[in-house]
Design a protein around this motif. Structure first.
Motif, PDB file in Angstrom:
ATOM      1  N   ARG A 242      13.147  -5.193   3.089  1.00 48.92           N
ATOM      2  CA  ARG A 242      12.842  -5.262   1.690  1.00 48.92           C
ATOM      3  C   ARG A 242      12.999  -6.211   0.854  1.00 48.92           C
TER       4      ARG A 242
ATOM      5  N   THR B 177      10.277  -5.311  -5.098  1.00 46.55           N
ATOM      6  CA  THR B 177       9.638  -4.755  -5.673  1.00 46.55           C
ATOM      7  C   THR B 177      10.471  -3.134  -4.623  1.00 46.55           C
TER       8      THR B 177
ATOM      9  N   ALA C 230       9.872  -2.712  -2.074  1.00 48.34           N
ATOM     10  CA  ALA C 230       9.076  -2.883  -0.850  1.00 48.34           C
ATOM     11  C   ALA C 230       9.325  -3.321   0.859  1.00 48.34           C
TER      12      ALA C 230
ATOM     13  N   ALA D 104       6.420  -3.576   6.618  1.00 46.23           N
ATOM     14  CA  ALA D 104       5.985  -2.808   7.842  1.00 46.23           C
ATOM     15  C   ALA D 104       5.876  -3.845   9.597  1.00 46.23           C
TER      16      ALA D 104
ATOM     17  N   LEU E  42       1.664   7.250   3.583  1.00 43.86           N
ATOM     18  CA  LEU E  42       1.639   6.252   2.467  1.00 43.86           C
ATOM     19  C   LEU E  42       3.321   6.579   2.302  1.00 43.86           C
TER      20      LEU E  42
ATOM     21  N   THR F 173       4.633   4.170   5.505  1.00 39.10           N
ATOM     22  CA  THR F 173       5.012   3.070   5.180  1.00 39.10           C
ATOM     23  C   THR F 173       5.796   2.558   4.099  1.00 39.10           C
ATOM     24  N   LEU F 174       6.234   3.198   3.534  1.00 40.07           N
ATOM     25  CA  LEU F 174       6.329   2.539   1.575  1.00 40.07           C
ATOM     26  C   LEU F 174       7.851   3.034   1.917  1.00 40.07           C
ATOM     27  N   GLN F 175       7.756   4.261   2.825  1.00 39.69           N
ATOM     28  CA  GLN F 175      10.071   4.132   2.921  1.00 39.69           C
ATOM     29  C   GLN F 175      10.354   4.047   3.809  1.00 39.69           C
TER      30      GLN F 175
END
Length: 194
Positions: free
Chosen positions: A3, A7, A9, A12, A132, A135-137
């Motif tokens: 991560r 951010t 994030a 991926a 979304l 991808t993000l979580q």
């Protein structure tokens, strides 16, 4: 998988490339396909099979009652989760987006998905509602591309033909096929084949 400290994030993770013989699952996390459009769906699925893929249909795919959704939000979420975590499924492709895709979000186990190997999840428009957080979580790369019902309807046993011709040219043949020339430097060609 890490991560970003600033951010939050995730990096991926890419699923494995699709190959003939791989399994593609088709389900409707939002709107099911009504009876009037099921012949079109059958053509799209036949196109995947012609390209050498195994195709499994989810029970939430076909809307037999023509009521806009083919199952409860819980059933659609359960089916999507089951297909995304199934190691024998290499891609999940909804027939289209649909504004009711947002209804399944509370039932997606993103922590579990973050622990699983990623599967291709393909679509656009309202499908991004479920892409979304995936991808993000969960850290999965998803593919923003054509929904299944938007693929060309071809009833032939042959896939659409694209050929490469002389450098620097694009042409359309008498049959309507487009020929595009791409010049790939040797070092890139070598990297692609490795």
């Amino acid at each position: 998988m890490g991560r970003d400290w600033w951010t939050g994030a995730m990096d991926a993770r890419l699923p494995a490339p699709l190959r003939p013989g791989d399994t593609i699952a088709v389900t409707a996390p939002s709107s099911g396909v009504p009876p009037t459009l099921q012949p079109r769906l059958d053509l799209a699925i036949a196109g995947l099979r012609r390209r050498g893929f195994e195709v499994v249909e989810g029970v939430c795919l076909r809307d037999t009652t023509d009521t806009h959704v083919s199952a409860s939000r819980e059933a659609r979420a359960d089916e999507l989760m089951a297909l995304l975590v199934d190691p024998d499924v290499h891609a999940v492709i909804p027939p289209w987006g649909g504004e009711t895709g947002i209804d399944v979000l509370p039932w997606l186990d993103l922590d579990l998905l973050a622990q699983c190997d990623p599967t291709w999840y393909v679509g656009f428009s309202d499908t991004t509602t479920t892409m979304l957080p995936l991808t993000l979580q969960a850290g999965w790369a998803t593919l923003h591309g054509s929904n299944l019902m938007d693929t060309p309807a071809v009833e032939s046993n042959k896939p659409p033909v694209r050929t490469l011709t002389r450098a620097g040219r694009a042409r359309r043949s008498a049959s309507g096929a487009v020929s595009i020339t791409v010049v790939v430097p040797t070092e890139i060609r070598t990297a692609i084949t490795m």
